[in-house]
Design a protein around this motif. Structure first.
Motif, PDB file in Angstrom:
ATOM      1  N   VAL A  60      55.085  61.100  82.460  1.00 12.31           N
ATOM      2  CA  VAL A  60      54.767  62.139  83.429  1.00 12.31           C
ATOM      3  C   VAL A  60      55.815  62.070  84.543  1.00 12.31           C
ATOM      4  O   VAL A  60      56.106  60.996  85.071  1.00 12.31           O
ATOM      5  N   GLU A  61      56.389  63.213  84.866  1.00 13.75           N
ATOM      6  CA  GLU A  61      57.368  63.301  85.954  1.00 13.75           C
ATOM      7  C   GLU A  61      56.610  63.347  87.278  1.00 13.75           C
ATOM      8  O   GLU A  61      55.843  64.280  87.527  1.00 13.75           O
ATOM      9  N   THR A  62      56.824  62.345  88.120  1.00 11.41           N
ATOM     10  CA  THR A  62      56.094  62.258  89.380  1.00 11.41           C
ATOM     11  C   THR A  62      56.858  62.868  90.557  1.00 11.41           C
ATOM     12  O   THR A  62      56.331  62.925  91.663  1.00 11.41           O
ATOM     13  N   GLY A  63      58.078  63.333  90.335  1.00 11.95           N
ATOM     14  CA  GLY A  63      58.853  63.958  91.398  1.00 11.95           C
ATOM     15  C   GLY A  63      58.256  65.287  91.851  1.00 11.95           C
ATOM     16  O   GLY A  63      58.534  65.753  92.954  1.00 11.95           O
ATOM     17  N   ILE A  64      57.448  65.884  91.027  1.00  9.25           N
ATOM     18  CA  ILE A  64      56.744  67.129  91.355  1.00  9.25           C
ATOM     19  C   ILE A  64      55.255  66.802  91.386  1.00  9.25           C
ATOM     20  O   ILE A  64      54.703  66.296  90.409  1.00  9.25           O
ATOM     21  N   SER A  65      54.600  67.081  92.508  1.00 10.42           N
ATOM     22  CA  SER A  65      53.179  66.751  92.603  1.00 10.42           C
ATOM     23  C   SER A  65      52.284  67.983  92.598  1.00 10.42           C
ATOM     24  O   SER A  65      51.075  67.854  92.449  1.00 10.42           O
ATOM     25  N   ASP A  66      52.879  69.167  92.772  1.00 11.06           N
ATOM     26  CA  ASP A  66      52.058  70.374  92.830  1.00 11.06           C
ATOM     27  C   ASP A  66      52.875  71.560  92.343  1.00 11.06           C
ATOM     28  O   ASP A  66      54.072  71.652  92.626  1.00 11.06           O
ATOM     29  N   LEU A  67      52.238  72.431  91.623  1.00  9.36           N
ATOM     30  CA  LEU A  67      52.844  73.694  91.187  1.00  9.36           C
ATOM     31  C   LEU A  67      51.855  74.807  91.465  1.00  9.36           C
ATOM     32  O   LEU A  67      50.646  74.621  91.321  1.00  9.36           O
ATOM     33  N   THR A  68      52.380  75.955  91.817  1.00 10.16           N
ATOM     34  CA  THR A  68      51.546  77.130  91.991  1.00 10.16           C
ATOM     35  C   THR A  68      51.922  78.135  90.916  1.00 10.16           C
ATOM     36  O   THR A  68      53.093  78.499  90.795  1.00 10.16           O
ATOM     37  N   LEU A  69      50.950  78.546  90.131  1.00 13.90           N
ATOM     38  CA  LEU A  69      51.163  79.550  89.099  1.00 13.90           C
ATOM     39  C   LEU A  69      50.573  80.871  89.584  1.00 13.90           C
ATOM     40  O   LEU A  69      49.459  80.897  90.114  1.00 13.90           O
ATOM     41  N   GLN A  70      51.310  81.943  89.397  1.00 16.51           N
ATOM     42  CA  GLN A  70      50.800  83.286  89.657  1.00 16.51           C
ATOM     43  C   GLN A  70      50.445  83.880  88.303  1.00 16.51           C
ATOM     44  O   GLN A  70      51.315  83.980  87.431  1.00 16.51           O
ATOM     45  N   ILE A  71      49.186  84.257  88.101  1.00 15.81           N
ATOM     46  CA  ILE A  71      48.721  84.727  86.794  1.00 15.81           C
ATOM     47  C   ILE A  71      48.045  86.077  86.943  1.00 15.81           C
ATOM     48  O   ILE A  71      47.236  86.276  87.841  1.00 15.81           O
ATOM     49  N   ASP A  72      48.426  86.995  86.046  1.00 12.75           N
ATOM     50  CA  ASP A  72      47.791  88.308  85.964  1.00 12.75           C
ATOM     51  C   ASP A  72      47.466  88.545  84.498  1.00 12.75           C
ATOM     52  O   ASP A  72      48.326  88.367  83.633  1.00 12.75           O
ATOM     53  N   HIS A  73      46.206  88.928  84.211  1.00  9.80           N
ATOM     54  CA  HIS A  73      45.777  89.020  82.813  1.00  9.80           C
ATOM     55  C   HIS A  73      44.811  90.183  82.638  1.00  9.80           C
ATOM     56  O   HIS A  73      43.860  90.325  83.398  1.00  9.80           O
ATOM     57  N   ASN A  74      45.087  91.004  81.616  1.00  8.94           N
ATOM     58  CA  ASN A  74      44.150  92.044  81.196  1.00  8.94           C
ATOM     59  C   ASN A  74      44.225  92.146  79.679  1.00  8.94           C
ATOM     60  O   ASN A  74      44.999  91.407  79.054  1.00  8.94           O
ATOM     61  N   PRO A  75      43.469  93.026  79.011  1.00  6.22           N
ATOM     62  CA  PRO A  75      43.439  93.042  77.538  1.00  6.22           C
ATOM     63  C   PRO A  75      44.761  93.377  76.839  1.00  6.22           C
ATOM     64  O   PRO A  75      44.916  93.111  75.654  1.00  6.22           O
ATOM     65  N   THR A  76      45.743  93.933  77.565  1.00  2.00           N
ATOM     66  CA  THR A  76      47.010  94.295  76.920  1.00  2.00           C
ATOM     67  C   THR A  76      48.222  93.628  77.549  1.00  2.00           C
ATOM     68  O   THR A  76      49.340  93.834  77.089  1.00  2.00           O
ATOM     69  N   ASP A 128      60.697  73.173  91.879  1.00  2.00           N
ATOM     70  CA  ASP A 128      61.638  72.667  92.878  1.00  2.00           C
ATOM     71  C   ASP A 128      62.665  71.758  92.209  1.00  2.00           C
ATOM     72  O   ASP A 128      62.362  70.614  91.863  1.00  2.00           O
ATOM     73  N   LEU A 129      63.876  72.270  92.025  1.00  2.00           N
ATOM     74  CA  LEU A 129      64.923  71.484  91.364  1.00  2.00           C
ATOM     75  C   LEU A 129      65.409  70.324  92.231  1.00  2.00           C
ATOM     76  O   LEU A 129      65.848  69.309  91.705  1.00  2.00           O
ATOM     77  N   ASN A 130      65.333  70.455  93.548  1.00  2.00           N
ATOM     78  CA  ASN A 130      65.724  69.348  94.442  1.00  2.00           C
ATOM     79  C   ASN A 130      64.863  68.122  94.187  1.00  2.00           C
ATOM     80  O   ASN A 130      65.352  66.998  94.184  1.00  2.00           O
ATOM     81  N   ALA A 131      63.574  68.327  93.976  1.00  2.00           N
ATOM     82  CA  ALA A 131      62.649  67.208  93.756  1.00  2.00           C
ATOM     83  C   ALA A 131      62.970  66.442  92.475  1.00  2.00           C
ATOM     84  O   ALA A 131      62.605  65.279  92.344  1.00  2.00           O
ATOM     85  N   LEU A 132      63.652  67.105  91.548  1.00  2.00           N
ATOM     86  CA  LEU A 132      64.030  66.458  90.285  1.00  2.00           C
ATOM     87  C   LEU A 132      65.483  65.986  90.285  1.00  2.00           C
ATOM     88  O   LEU A 132      65.955  65.456  89.283  1.00  2.00           O
ATOM     89  N   GLY A 133      66.190  66.205  91.377  1.00  2.00           N
ATOM     90  CA  GLY A 133      67.605  65.848  91.438  1.00  2.00           C
ATOM     91  C   GLY A 133      68.472  66.750  90.591  1.00  2.00           C
ATOM     92  O   GLY A 133      69.551  66.358  90.149  1.00  2.00           O
ATOM     93  N   LEU A 134      68.031  67.987  90.374  1.00  2.00           N
ATOM     94  CA  LEU A 134      68.741  68.908  89.483  1.00  2.00           C
ATOM     95  C   LEU A 134      69.354  70.116  90.195  1.00  2.00           C
ATOM     96  O   LEU A 134      69.944  70.976  89.562  1.00  2.00           O
ATOM     97  N   ALA A 135      69.233  70.181  91.528  1.00  2.00           N
ATOM     98  CA  ALA A 135      69.651  71.377  92.255  1.00  2.00           C
ATOM     99  C   ALA A 135      71.125  71.705  92.055  1.00  2.00           C
ATOM    100  O   ALA A 135      71.488  72.876  91.974  1.00  2.00           O
ATOM    101  N   ASP A 136      71.978  70.696  91.952  1.00  2.00           N
ATOM    102  CA  ASP A 136      73.418  70.936  91.833  1.00  2.00           C
ATOM    103  C   ASP A 136      73.931  70.748  90.408  1.00  2.00           C
ATOM    104  O   ASP A 136      75.130  70.662  90.193  1.00  2.00           O
TER     105      ASP A 136
END
Length: 171
Positions: A98-114, A123-131
């Motif tokens: 489990v990657e512990t550099g990220i402790s929270d994510l927010t998902l935006q979800i929209d769902h209907n029948p079609t 956050d790429l900075n938290a993973l050391g991947l920004a650059d």
């Protein structure tokens, strides 16, 4: 911004279109869009966003993130329920943690029948991947209401569906 289209490993018995976008800055923003008659599919019920394991056993949207030339990579799992997980691998299917550099994510979800839409920012900075130059594999496991699974990816490079195969990291 890059647009993508996912393709099933094997044909599915109903029309379904899976597309999305990836945008990179300090964060990696990914939007998944599923369109069609979604009444055939299983979407886990909404819940409070939290970390959870084994999300790939049912409908799960995924992103694989790697640095070119490095054996290490990350696997991001996003459930339509709002549950999520981020794993780090040392090499191909090895050294999963489990990657512990990220402790929270927010998902935006929209769902209907079609239409189903899920957006996330990582956050790429938290993973050391920004650059870092990155290779991405965008994938999905889609469950039907009957419990059958289909496997979707940008590219399926081998004779079996294998999202960890770096040849499938096409963005």
């Amino acid at each position: 911004m890059a647009n993508f289209t996912l393709h099933p490993f094997e044909s599915v018995p109903f029309p379904l279109r899976m597309t999305g976008t990836v945008e990179r800055a300090a964060n990696l923003a990914i939007t998944y869009d599923i369109a069609g008659d979604l009444t055939h599919l299983y979407f886990p019920p909404p819940e409070t966003p939290r970390r959870a394991d084994r999300l790939w056993e049912t409908t799960c949207l995924e992103a694989f993130i790697a640095i070119p030339g490095s054996d290490a990579y990350w696997e991001l799992n996003l459930s339509p329920s709002g549950a999520w997980q981020l794993y780090r691998f040392e090499s191909y299917r090895s050294g999963m943690a489990v990657e512990t550099g990220i402790s929270d994510l927010t998902l935006q979800i929209d769902h209907n029948p079609t239409h189903f839409n899920l957006s996330v920012e990582l956050d790429l900075n938290a993973l050391g991947l920004a650059d870092q130059l990155l290779e991405l594999g965008i994938t999905a496991v889609i469950a039907t209401a009957a419990g059958e699974l289909s496997y979707w990816a940008l590219h399926h490079p081998g004779p079996v569906a294998d999202f960890h195969d770096r040849q499938g990291f096409q963005l």
